[in-house]
Enzyme design. Structure first.
Site, PDB file in Angstrom:
ATOM      1  N   ASP A   1       0.914  -1.099   0.126  1.00 18.59           N
ATOM      2  CA  ASP A   1      -0.121  -0.190  -0.044  1.00 18.59           C
ATOM      3  C   ASP A   1       0.828   1.235   0.065  1.00 18.59           C
ATOM      4  O   ASP A   1       0.570   2.257  -0.954  1.00 18.59           O
ATOM      5  CB  ASP A   1      -0.776   0.006   1.228  1.00 18.59           C
ATOM      6  N   ALA A   2       1.758   1.326   0.825  1.00 21.04           N
ATOM      7  CA  ALA A   2       2.650   2.402   0.968  1.00 21.04           C
ATOM      8  C   ALA A   2       3.559   2.610  -0.230  1.00 21.04           C
ATOM      9  O   ALA A   2       3.826   3.827  -0.642  1.00 21.04           O
ATOM     10  CB  ALA A   2       3.677   2.257   2.231  1.00 21.04           C
ATOM     11  N   TYR A   3       3.981   1.558  -0.861  1.00 21.37           N
ATOM     12  CA  TYR A   3       4.595   1.652  -1.997  1.00 21.37           C
ATOM     13  C   TYR A   3       3.779   2.349  -3.256  1.00 21.37           C
ATOM     14  O   TYR A   3       4.072   3.309  -3.837  1.00 21.37           O
ATOM     15  CB  TYR A   3       5.226   0.244  -2.570  1.00 21.37           C
ATOM     16  N   ASP A   4       2.626   1.770  -3.123  1.00 19.15           N
ATOM     17  CA  ASP A   4       1.762   2.406  -4.378  1.00 19.15           C
ATOM     18  C   ASP A   4       1.350   3.621  -4.170  1.00 19.15           C
ATOM     19  O   ASP A   4       1.024   4.446  -4.973  1.00 19.15           O
ATOM     20  CB  ASP A   4       0.409   1.313  -4.341  1.00 19.15           C
TER      21      ASP A   4
ATOM     22  N   ASP B   1      30.201 -20.273  -9.698  1.00 23.49           N
ATOM     23  CA  ASP B   1      28.577 -20.279  -9.385  1.00 23.49           C
ATOM     24  C   ASP B   1      27.856 -21.174 -10.417  1.00 23.49           C
ATOM     25  O   ASP B   1      28.351 -21.772 -11.240  1.00 23.49           O
ATOM     26  CB  ASP B   1      28.393 -18.897  -9.717  1.00 23.49           C
TER      27      ASP B   1
ATOM     28  N   LYS C   1      25.779 -22.329 -13.361  1.00 25.48           N
ATOM     29  CA  LYS C   1      25.469 -21.985 -14.756  1.00 25.48           C
ATOM     30  C   LYS C   1      24.033 -21.967 -15.215  1.00 25.48           C
ATOM     31  O   LYS C   1      23.249 -22.852 -15.090  1.00 25.48           O
ATOM     32  CB  LYS C   1      26.216 -23.076 -15.731  1.00 25.48           C
TER      33      LYS C   1
ATOM     34  N   ARG D   1      22.924 -11.525 -26.368  1.00 21.47           N
ATOM     35  CA  ARG D   1      24.276 -11.888 -26.744  1.00 21.47           C
ATOM     36  C   ARG D   1      24.529 -12.083 -28.221  1.00 21.47           C
ATOM     37  O   ARG D   1      25.444 -11.597 -28.769  1.00 21.47           O
ATOM     38  CB  ARG D   1      24.629 -13.261 -26.071  1.00 21.47           C
TER      39      ARG D   1
ATOM     40  N   LYS E   1      35.604 -19.842 -12.477  1.00 22.20           N
ATOM     41  CA  LYS E   1      36.168 -18.536 -12.945  1.00 22.20           C
ATOM     42  C   LYS E   1      37.599 -18.172 -12.090  1.00 22.20           C
ATOM     43  O   LYS E   1      37.493 -18.127 -10.873  1.00 22.20           O
ATOM     44  CB  LYS E   1      35.418 -17.266 -13.113  1.00 22.20           C
TER      45      LYS E   1
ATOM     46  N   CYS F   1     -12.773 -49.735 -19.820  1.00 24.03           N
ATOM     47  CA  CYS F   1     -13.974 -50.533 -19.788  1.00 24.03           C
ATOM     48  C   CYS F   1     -14.596 -50.981 -21.226  1.00 24.03           C
ATOM     49  O   CYS F   1     -15.592 -51.725 -21.448  1.00 24.03           O
ATOM     50  CB  CYS F   1     -15.190 -49.483 -19.177  1.00 24.03           C
TER      51      CYS F   1
HETATM   52  S1  IVH Z   1      30.420 -16.327 -16.953  1.00 21.04           S
HETATM   53  C1  IVH Z   1      33.845 -15.232 -19.170  1.00 21.04           C
HETATM   54  N1  IVH Z   1      28.985 -17.410 -15.285  1.00 21.04           N
HETATM   55  O1  IVH Z   1      26.722 -19.875 -20.412  1.00 21.04           O
HETATM   56  C2  IVH Z   1      32.932 -15.833 -18.828  1.00 21.04           C
HETATM   57  N2  IVH Z   1      28.395 -17.431 -17.629  1.00 21.04           N
HETATM   58  O2  IVH Z   1      27.753 -21.679 -22.322  1.00 21.04           O
HETATM   59  C3  IVH Z   1      31.636 -15.271 -19.048  1.00 21.04           C
HETATM   60  N3  IVH Z   1      26.385 -18.619 -18.299  1.00 21.04           N
HETATM   61  O3  IVH Z   1      27.601 -17.096 -22.855  1.00 21.04           O
HETATM   62  C4  IVH Z   1      30.284 -16.110 -18.531  1.00 21.04           C
HETATM   63  N4  IVH Z   1      25.819 -19.157 -16.175  1.00 21.04           N
HETATM   64  O4  IVH Z   1      26.059 -16.607 -21.144  1.00 21.04           O
HETATM   65  C5  IVH Z   1      29.350 -17.104 -16.495  1.00 21.04           C
HETATM   66  N5  IVH Z   1      27.366 -18.499 -13.863  1.00 21.04           N
HETATM   67  C6  IVH Z   1      27.486 -18.068 -15.153  1.00 21.04           C
HETATM   68  C7  IVH Z   1      26.907 -18.450 -16.138  1.00 21.04           C
HETATM   69  C8  IVH Z   1      27.193 -18.241 -17.311  1.00 21.04           C
HETATM   70  C9  IVH Z   1      25.410 -19.099 -17.531  1.00 21.04           C
HETATM   71  C10 IVH Z   1      26.315 -18.602 -19.826  1.00 21.04           C
HETATM   72  C11 IVH Z   1      26.991 -17.174 -20.510  1.00 21.04           C
HETATM   73  C12 IVH Z   1      27.686 -18.018 -21.395  1.00 21.04           C
HETATM   74  C13 IVH Z   1      27.353 -19.298 -21.767  1.00 21.04           C
HETATM   75  C14 IVH Z   1      28.402 -20.047 -22.061  1.00 21.04           C
END
Ligand code: IVH
Length: 690
Positions: free
Chosen positions: A47-50, A126, A128, A149, A309, A430
């Site tokens: 409510d407050a947000y709205d 992380d 994928k 992309r 990474k 049946c």
């Molecule tokens: S890092 C330099 N982290 O997977 C690395 N990519 O198959 C840049 N993707 O084109 C990407 N989850 O779009 C990264 N946790 C994640 C990801 C991720 C999905 C995608 C990304 C990439 C594709 C490659």
């Protein structure tokens, strides 16, 4: 929120007070948006947000020239876009190389060491995410452009659509302790739909006669590339940030580690992938990947692997890229949620309402780690539309917690003798003639005595959607029906402990529990539960509740004419005539007489179990709208268990409206009537008090 945290609109004496108020509102609304959509920790009521939102709308209408380019009102996005323009990425968006085993991973690490002997051994990891890669560009902290992309070199400009994604910051927050925002920041990440949202979205699409999306990724991709931003907005997209393109730090403090960068992105206001973690060495990465693999099904969104990474950003830059992919990062791919197999045959399953559902019989194949040997084919038209023949090699998939389904045949692999399937016009259980009504996709067995329908009807009767008799498993119902002892739901209540003991694996304790649970249900069933348990076509839990509010008992409901029924909100001619047909049927009338004789005859609002409940919700009326983290029926059951009555529409009689995401007209109406609106968290708190 403290305004001095916001560098972009300095409070200046020369600024007219209305403009200052508009800027303050923009800042405040963005803050609450982030609390709600990204942090999942709202600080103010809806409510407050709205109220703030409407105040800003009014000021913007009066002074359109002062409207901020990052005003949250721009998220409304109802305009039509032109054709999607293409644009080059300043830095190419690479794909990732994949590894499928620990050995390949160690090879990758070895290659990295050879290329850069001084590279540190720590990796940021992380999950994928299986969505659509996207780059969002911020200049001086403001969202200025978003690109898909595309082919990696050139993407499509989807700025307007991306603005409608609610968890995308239109303006970056200044992290505490930081002096400035980067001059230019290209944030990269994935657009996804959560599995729960996806299921709800498809349910809605099917209800409106639209074709369901095949999987969350298609839904995300399709809706982001919509020309109509209103259509994008209708799909619950989310953006999760996991890397960056070009960055001009300017006066901002540069990040030196991937982990630090992720923290910074979160502080700027982005949602980042869940379960990201710094692994100190390659062995820890292996353990991480295993953990994510085990947890795969528990993630809110579809994931198809994990990404490791190099944590040190300088080392990342030094390692650089091959023609295809970075040398500093790699993806551990999990088995696809799609697989190829052979369609051996088609089975027909007879449902509770007599619908004949074709089920694909497949050569067993692992799909995302689960063996699949059967998949739904929906109906006769789907088989034809998908052009399926017995003997075809087919693509099967599991998506978003949905039952496996056949995507389609691989035509190149079709054997010459692949046979077309002829849909049966008789019930396979049946043997009686089945019917397909005009305008309907389903063939139906209309034989009330059909054993398949009986079994399903009885299972439904005791299920959560019915009387919710705890502890009576499907296998027991099957045995009881197969033995002929239970032919209708009424027979269940005549079961006694000694006879139950004759069934295999039934012991004294279980038998007693069985009988007690049924006795309890018979005495405490509410009228709405009983109506729902009857399994009348088109009458689900929600409609059953509505009927129970308007009719005193089953006699009153049975006596209602189609016209009477259609007076009720949400009950159209189809539902009304289905109710009439149910009560006009002699076998059903006989069943009701047996219920009466057994004392299973609830009267609206009197002496029911739920009325004994105490707590904040007891005796209150409640209604759910929008997307919640659980199904609305489930939420309704929880509320009923605490003694609340779930209403069918918003009226002065309503005590609480629980509004989830994307709440629409019901929310607006409730606000107009001054009805107390709760978010899901507040609702759960009330449940907790009961
Ligand atoms: S890092 C330099 N982290 O997977 C690395 N990519 O198959 C840049 N993707 O084109 C990407 N989850 O779009 C990264 N946790 C994640 C990801 C991720 C999905 C995608 C990304 C990439 C594709 C490659």
């Amino acid at each position: 929120m403290p305004l001095d945290d916001l560098p972009l609109f300095a409070q200046n004496a020369a600024v007219p007070p209305e403009k200052a108020r508009m800027d303050a509102l923009v800042a405040e609304l963005e803050h609450h948006n982030r609390c709600y959509h990204t942090l999942d920790a709202p600080e103010i009521s809806d409510d407050a947000y709205d109220a703030l939102f409407r105040e800003l709308l009014a000021l913007e209408a009066a002074h359109p020239e002062w409207r901020s380019p990052c005003s949250p009102t721009l998220r409304a996005g109802d305009g039509l876009l032109g054709e999607l323009a293409k644009k080059a990425h300043r830095q190419r968006m690479y794909g990732l190389d994949n590894v499928f085993s620990a050995e390949e991973w160690r090879d990758f690490v070895e290659r990295m060491r050879r290329a850069l002997p001084e590279a540190p051994t720590a990796f940021w990891c992380d999950p994928k995410l299986d969505g659509l890669a996207l780059e969002i560009i911020y200049e001086q902290g403001l969202l200025t452009e978003a690109l898909t992309r595309g082919d990696g070199e050139n993407g499509e400009v989807v700025t307007a659509a991306v603005r409608t994604i609610r968890n995308v910051p239109l303006r970056l927050s200044l992290p505490p302790g930081e002096a400035a925002l980067p001059e230019r920041l290209e944030v990269r990440g994935e657009v996804v739909i959560y599995k729960a949202d996806f299921a709800a979205l498809n349910e809605k699409r099917t209800a409106f006669g639209q074709k369901p999306f095949a999987n969350p990724r298609n839904a995300a991709a399709g809706s982001l590339r919509q020309f109509d931003t209103a259509a994008t907005r209708a799909v619950p997209l989310r953006f999760l940030a996991y890397s960056t393109g070009e960055i001009h730090w300017g006066a901002a403090r540069p990040c030196t580690q991937q982990g630090e960068l992720m923290e910074r992105l979160a502080a700027y206001g982005f949602l980042t992938p869940p379960n990201g973690r710094l692994c100190p060495d390659p062995a820890a990465v292996e353990a991480y990947v295993e953990e994510v693999r085990q947890q795969r099904e528990n993630f809110a969104m579809e994931i198809d692997g994990a990404v490791a990474k190099q944590d040190n950003l300088e080392a990342q830059a030094a390692l650089g890229h091959t023609a295809r992919a970075p040398r500093f990062a790699v993806a551990f791919k999990f088995p696809a949620m799609q697989a190829r197999t052979i369609l051996r045959g088609i089975d027909i399953q007879v449902g509770r309402t007599g619908v004949l559902t074709p089920v694909a019989i497949l050569d067993p194949v692992p799909v995302g780690g689960v063996m699949v040997s059967r998949a739904t084919l929906h109906n006769e038209d789907e088989i034809r539309a998908k052009n399926l023949r017995i003997g075809d090699t087919v693509l099967v998939q599991r998506a978003g917690d949905v039952i496996p389904e056949v995507v389609g045949p691989i035509l190149e692999a079709r054997p010459v003798d692949a046979a077309e399937y002829v849909f049966p016009h008789t019930c396979p259980v049946c043997g009686q003639a089945a019917h397909r009504e005009e305008g309907e996709a389903a063939w139906r067995c209309d034989n009330l005595a059909c054993p398949a329908i009986r079994l399903r009807a009885i299972s439904h009767f005791v299920s959560k959607a019915g009387l919710d008799v705890g502890g009576i498993g499907g296998k027991w119902i099957e045995q009881l029906v197969a033995s002929g002892r239970v032919q209708s739901p009424a027979d269940l209540f005549t079961l006694a402990v000694p006879e139950l003991l004759q069934y295999e694996r039934m012991g004294e304790t279980l038998a007693q529990k069985f009988v007690d649970a049924l006795a309890q249900a018979r005495q405490t069933a509410s009228l709405s539960r009983l109506i729902s348990a009857l399994g009348i076509r088109h009458v689900g839990e929600q409609t059953a509740r509505q009927l129970a509010r308007h009719y005193a008992d089953l006699d009153a409901l049975a006596a209602a004419s189609t016209e009477d029924l259609m007076q009720l909100e949400d009950i159209g001619p189809e539902v009304a005539s289905s109710i009439r047909a149910f009560f006009a049927n002699a076998a059903n009338a006989a069943l009701l007489e047996r219920f009466r004789g057994l004392g299973l005859w609830p009267v609206a609002g009197a002496g029911q179990g739920e009325k004994q409940a105490k707590g904040a919700l007891a005796g209150k009326t409640i209604l759910f709208t929008g997307t919640l983290s659980i199904k609305r029926d489930e939420a309704a059951r929880l509320a009923e268990a605490c003694g609340a009555t779930v209403l069918g529409g918003v009226s002065g009689k309503l005590d609480y409206l629980v509004a989830g995401e994307k709440a629409g007209s019901k929310l607006a109406k409730a606000e107009k009537l001054g009805i107390r609106v709760l978010n899901e968290k507040e609702f759960r708190e009330l449940l907790g008090e009961a």
